[in-house]
Design a protein around this motif. Structure first.
Motif, PDB file in Angstrom:
ATOM      1  N   ALA A  74      11.091  67.443   8.765  1.00  0.00           N
ATOM      2  CA  ALA A  74      11.989  67.004   8.562  1.00  0.00           C
ATOM      3  C   ALA A  74      11.943  66.397   9.060  1.00  0.00           C
ATOM      4  N   CYS A  75      11.214  65.068   9.695  1.00  0.00           N
ATOM      5  CA  CYS A  75      10.695  63.864   9.877  1.00  0.00           C
ATOM      6  C   CYS A  75      10.279  62.788   8.940  1.00  0.00           C
TER       7      CYS A  75
ATOM      8  N   ILE B 192      16.977  76.520   5.053  1.00  0.00           N
ATOM      9  CA  ILE B 192      16.573  75.219   5.745  1.00  0.00           C
ATOM     10  C   ILE B 192      14.548  75.101   4.885  1.00  0.00           C
TER      11      ILE B 192
ATOM     12  N   VAL C 225       7.878  72.404  10.428  1.00  0.00           N
ATOM     13  CA  VAL C 225       9.081  72.458  10.498  1.00  0.00           C
ATOM     14  C   VAL C 225       9.389  71.006  10.730  1.00  0.00           C
TER      15      VAL C 225
ATOM     16  N   THR D 134      18.218  70.068  12.067  1.00  0.00           N
ATOM     17  CA  THR D 134      17.265  70.610  10.933  1.00  0.00           C
ATOM     18  C   THR D 134      16.210  71.134  11.768  1.00  0.00           C
ATOM     19  N   VAL D 135      15.825  70.409  13.148  1.00  0.00           N
ATOM     20  CA  VAL D 135      14.459  71.489  13.844  1.00  0.00           C
ATOM     21  C   VAL D 135      15.184  71.824  14.269  1.00  0.00           C
TER      22      VAL D 135
ATOM     23  N   SER E 219      20.243  64.047  11.862  1.00  0.00           N
ATOM     24  CA  SER E 219      20.225  65.032  10.690  1.00  0.00           C
ATOM     25  C   SER E 219      18.470  65.930  10.819  1.00  0.00           C
ATOM     26  N   ALA E 220      18.047  65.229  10.914  1.00  0.00           N
ATOM     27  CA  ALA E 220      16.530  65.592  11.063  1.00  0.00           C
ATOM     28  C   ALA E 220      16.169  66.710  11.560  1.00  0.00           C
TER      29      ALA E 220
ATOM     30  N   LYS F 142      15.485  73.131   1.891  1.00  0.00           N
ATOM     31  CA  LYS F 142      16.311  71.760   1.881  1.00  0.00           C
ATOM     32  C   LYS F 142      15.089  70.784   2.344  1.00  0.00           C
ATOM     33  N   LEU F 143      14.004  70.971   2.705  1.00  0.00           N
ATOM     34  CA  LEU F 143      13.093  70.322   3.152  1.00  0.00           C
ATOM     35  C   LEU F 143      12.163  70.702   2.626  1.00  0.00           C
TER      36      LEU F 143
END
Length: 226
Positions: free
Chosen positions: A33-34, A84, A29, A111-112, A107-108, A87-88
């Motif tokens: 996300a990053c 999620i 994740v 999400t994490v 934002s990242a 979205k990822l």
């Protein structure tokens, strides 16, 4: 349990080991996300995301037994995790320069933290059992685990750059976890076991399919709109 006692260090090693076993999906994740952050922001996204996730895991572990008895909690968490995962996978618009680098970073991180919060609800029991009610031991063991999660995330990021299919695999993993959570909720599991036991294996598969198909549809729609 005293800090300098053998029992403390034995339990600490158990917590670190358990957290390593449970952190594979969390590292995925964090990497997903990053991955769209500017190179100079990626390291901070990984560090802050992992640190925030570990802090929340400590809080969750303290209340783990109570949380796991709440009906519909896993249903809500599973639905959130499906979103999620989608979205990822969905590609970000690289041409949108109106989004500041700092906004993308936080934002990242958000999400994490949200994803880890959802995924950790049923994982923390093992950590709680190893800690045996000792909050200092719990905090110590999980904090030591942070560098391991960060290292795992950086490794996955490098693999993503070479093998983009890992992005789809990571989203599918979140879909699998989400589907599993949905069928294991305390409000639904008794009915499922009595009337539709096949949902125990079909639920995770459906979760994977939902994430991958929805992400593919959104990506195609974005391409047509462009």
């Amino acid at each position: 349990m005293e800090f300098d006692s053998p029992q403390f260090w034995l339990a600490a090693v158990q917590i670190i080991y358990i957290n390593i076993l449970l952190s594979g999906d969390n590292a995925v994740v964090i990497a997903l996300a990053c991955r769209d952050l500017p190179p100079n922001q990626r390291r901070w996204g990984i560090i802050w995301g992992a640190a925030g996730a570990i802090v929340l895991r400590i809080v969750l572990t303290i209340f783990a037994v109570t949380l796991l008895t709440l009906p519909w909690l896993k249903v809500v968490g599973g639905l959130l995790l499906l979103w999620i995962g989608i979205k990822l996978i969905v590609a970000e618009d690289e041409g949108d320069h109106s989004i500041k680098a700092s906004d993308r970073l936080w934002s990242a991180v958000r999400t994490v933290i949200v994803a880890d919060l959802v995924m950790s609800v049923d994982n923390v029991l093992g950590v709680a059992a190893a800690a045996k009610g000792s909050v200092p031991l719990l905090v110590f063991g999980l904090l030591v685990s942070i560098p391991l999660v960060i290292a795992g995330s950086q490794l996955i990021l490098k693999l993503i750059e070479r093998f983009p299919l890992i992005i789809m695999a990571g989203g599918g993993l979140l879909g699998w976890i989400a589907g599993k959570m949905l069928v294991e909720d305390v409000a639904l599991e008794p009915w499922i076991l009595a009337n539709a036991p096949w949902l125990e294996w079909a639920g995770p598969i459906a979760g994977v399919a939902i994430v991958l198909l929805a992400a593919q549809w959104l990506n195609r729609r974005a391409v047509k709109a462009a």
